[in-house]
Design a protein around this motif. Structure first.
Motif, PDB file in Angstrom:
ATOM      1  N   ALA A 153      49.588  31.576  25.344  1.00  0.00           N
ATOM      2  CA  ALA A 153      50.823  32.273  25.733  1.00  0.00           C
ATOM      3  C   ALA A 153      51.775  32.373  24.550  1.00  0.00           C
ATOM      4  N   ALA A 154      51.814  31.287  23.738  1.00  0.00           N
ATOM      5  CA  ALA A 154      52.690  31.312  22.560  1.00  0.00           C
ATOM      6  C   ALA A 154      52.255  32.384  21.583  1.00  0.00           C
ATOM      7  N   ARG A 155      50.933  32.542  21.393  1.00  0.00           N
ATOM      8  CA  ARG A 155      50.448  33.587  20.478  1.00  0.00           C
ATOM      9  C   ARG A 155      50.797  34.982  20.997  1.00  0.00           C
ATOM     10  N   GLU A 156      50.715  35.179  22.320  1.00  0.00           N
ATOM     11  CA  GLU A 156      51.094  36.486  22.876  1.00  0.00           C
ATOM     12  C   GLU A 156      52.582  36.760  22.630  1.00  0.00           C
ATOM     13  N   LEU A 157      53.390  35.689  22.835  1.00  0.00           N
ATOM     14  CA  LEU A 157      54.819  35.860  22.573  1.00  0.00           C
ATOM     15  C   LEU A 157      55.087  36.167  21.102  1.00  0.00           C
ATOM     16  N   LEU A 158      54.343  35.524  20.204  1.00  0.00           N
ATOM     17  CA  LEU A 158      54.513  35.803  18.781  1.00  0.00           C
ATOM     18  C   LEU A 158      54.048  37.213  18.425  1.00  0.00           C
ATOM     19  N   ASP A 159      52.980  37.682  19.080  1.00  0.00           N
ATOM     20  CA  ASP A 159      52.543  39.078  18.868  1.00  0.00           C
ATOM     21  C   ASP A 159      53.632  40.047  19.303  1.00  0.00           C
ATOM     22  N   ASP A 160      54.238  39.757  20.479  1.00  0.00           N
ATOM     23  CA  ASP A 160      55.337  40.602  20.945  1.00  0.00           C
ATOM     24  C   ASP A 160      56.515  40.554  19.967  1.00  0.00           C
ATOM     25  N   ALA A 161      56.777  39.349  19.442  1.00  0.00           N
ATOM     26  CA  ALA A 161      57.871  39.196  18.486  1.00  0.00           C
ATOM     27  C   ALA A 161      57.612  40.010  17.224  1.00  0.00           C
ATOM     28  N   GLN A 162      56.358  40.035  16.784  1.00  0.00           N
ATOM     29  CA  GLN A 162      56.016  40.837  15.604  1.00  0.00           C
ATOM     30  C   GLN A 162      56.254  42.322  15.870  1.00  0.00           C
ATOM     31  N   ASP A 163      55.860  42.776  17.065  1.00  0.00           N
ATOM     32  CA  ASP A 163      56.118  44.173  17.426  1.00  0.00           C
ATOM     33  C   ASP A 163      57.621  44.460  17.437  1.00  0.00           C
ATOM     34  N   GLN A 164      58.399  43.526  18.004  1.00  0.00           N
ATOM     35  CA  GLN A 164      59.853  43.692  18.024  1.00  0.00           C
ATOM     36  C   GLN A 164      60.413  43.782  16.604  1.00  0.00           C
ATOM     37  N   ALA A 165      59.887  42.932  15.708  1.00  0.00           N
ATOM     38  CA  ALA A 165      60.359  42.953  14.331  1.00  0.00           C
ATOM     39  C   ALA A 165      60.051  44.284  13.658  1.00  0.00           C
ATOM     40  N   GLU A 166      58.865  44.840  13.901  1.00  0.00           N
ATOM     41  CA  GLU A 166      58.502  46.129  13.310  1.00  0.00           C
ATOM     42  C   GLU A 166      59.381  47.253  13.859  1.00  0.00           C
ATOM     43  N   GLU A 167      59.671  47.208  15.159  1.00  0.00           N
ATOM     44  CA  GLU A 167      60.548  48.227  15.742  1.00  0.00           C
ATOM     45  C   GLU A 167      61.961  48.108  15.185  1.00  0.00           C
TER      46      GLU A 167
END
Length: 387
Positions: A226-240
């Motif tokens: 779950a933490a990795r999924e949250l970090l993946d989402d965070a990476q997407d947020q950072a790119e946006e």
């Protein structure tokens, strides 16, 4: 002989209009005297500004007459008579153009009736010049004197109505005050837009990114997936967030101008506009380091004009095609955008045209908009610059 008669008739008509204007001025002197007496009595002080405006109309009519005769325009340089009564009175009295107009009006009482000298020349001219041209084949002698009288009237009027350097300076100061106010308003609007973009876009994404990273840190020990999924989402947020930041930066000064120059940036705009855009480039070259470039402010203004105009064409024109022209002129940079859409563009409709006009005015440039209903819409901008 026919050409000589037509020219003399045209000159006579010109002198006749001048006489009519002079006669109207003589009648108008009564109004001036009444205004002066009423102003001294403080009863009719409000009449003085209106009288000055009426004098300006008389002078404007004479300027148009001279323009029609000579083809040379006499410029106007008046301060605007507006605001409270005290301000209107002060402007009317202190405006250098008021003295110029009154001086011309007084002098026009004398030379405005040159038509009286022209009328007796007609019978003599028809006889003398008829014989000289028709019989002897020599150039006319008498009828051209009527044209010279009209030239004399135009020369005296030009000398008297031409704005003084002081009046031109006052007009220039007023113009610069207006353009400065427009530039400040445009700057404030741009700052508000940037602030809104940062608050509603980038800031919200960064807050969400911080929260997701915090949740991921807390969940990392008990649920790594779950933490990795949250970090993946965070990476997407950072790119946006980075994408939105680049968008904000482009609104301040597009980096593509530095990287590719104005022509390259314009081609990129045309390619991303969604329209079939034809480019006409005259005197400019592709590339950031090719040849002599205009200052950054000039290029940024030209880029802004193109971006706004192409955006408007894509949203409102209904046309799938547009034409862009960039040209180096002896006095600066010329930018033009044309679309074959429905036309009827309105600056008051919030279509970005007012922003274009303000930004260009801040650089002492000019904007010409032609958009009849049914099209086409043409925006032409001249940005002054010494190459």
């Amino acid at each position: 002989m026919g050409k000589t008669v037509r020219q003399a008739a045209r000159a006579t008509a010109q002198l006749g209009r001048a006489a009519v204007l002079a006669f109207g001025s003589i009648i108008f002197i009564t109004v001036l005297l009444f205004t002066a007496v009423a102003t001294l009595a403080v009863v009719g002080a409000g009449l003085l500004p209106e009288t000055v405006l009426l004098v300006r109309r008389f002078a404007g009519a004479k300027r148009r007459q001279v323009d029609e005769w000579t083809g040379r325009e006499i410029p106007e340089a008046y301060q605007r008579v507006e605001g409270p009564l005290r301000r209107r009175l002060r402007t009317a009295v202190r405006d250098p153009g008021t003295f110029n107009d009154l001086r011309w009006m007084v002098a026009h009482y004398a030379y405005g009736f040159l038509v009286v000298l022209a009328l007796p020349l007609w019978p003599a001219g028809l006889v003398v010049d008829g014989v000289r041209q028709g019989v002897l084949g020599r150039p006319p002698l008498v009828l051209p004197l009527i044209s010279r009288l009209a030239d004399l009237d135009a020369a005296w009027s030009t000398a008297l109505l031409k704005p003084s350097p002081k009046a031109l300076l006052a007009e220039r100061v007023e113009e610069l005050t207006e353009t400065r106010a427009g530039a400040v308003a445009a700057h404030e609007a741009e700052l508000r837009r940037i602030e809104q973009d940062l608050q509603e876009g980038t800031q919200a994404r960064l807050v969400s990114l911080s929260m997701r990273i915090g949740i991921a840190k807390r969940a990392y020990e008990r649920d790594p997936d779950a933490a990795r999924e949250l970090l993946d989402d965070a990476q997407d947020q950072a790119e946006e967030a980075l994408t939105e930041l680049r968008h904000v930066v482009r609104g301040i000064h597009p980096p593509i101008l530095t990287d590719r120059g104005l022509v390259g940036a314009a081609r990129a705009l045309a390619a991303s506009s969604g329209l079939d855009v034809t480019m006409d480039v005259d005197g400019l070259e592709d590339g950031a380091h090719s040849g002599v470039r205009a200052p950054a402010a000039i290029e940024a203004a030209a880029y802004f004009v193109l971006a706004e105009a192409l955006t408007n064409a894509g949203k409102h024109s209904g046309s799938e095609r547009a034409a862009v022209r960039l040209a180096r002129t002896p006095t600066g940079l010329s930018v033009g955008v044309r679309d074959e859409g429905r036309g009827g563009a309105d600056e008051a409709a919030g279509s970005g045209l007012l922003g274009i006009r303000r930004r260009v005015a801040a650089l002492d440039g000019t904007v010409r908009l032609t958009s009849p209903v049914g099209g086409p819409t043409v925006i032409e901008v001249d940005l002054p610059y010494a190459w």
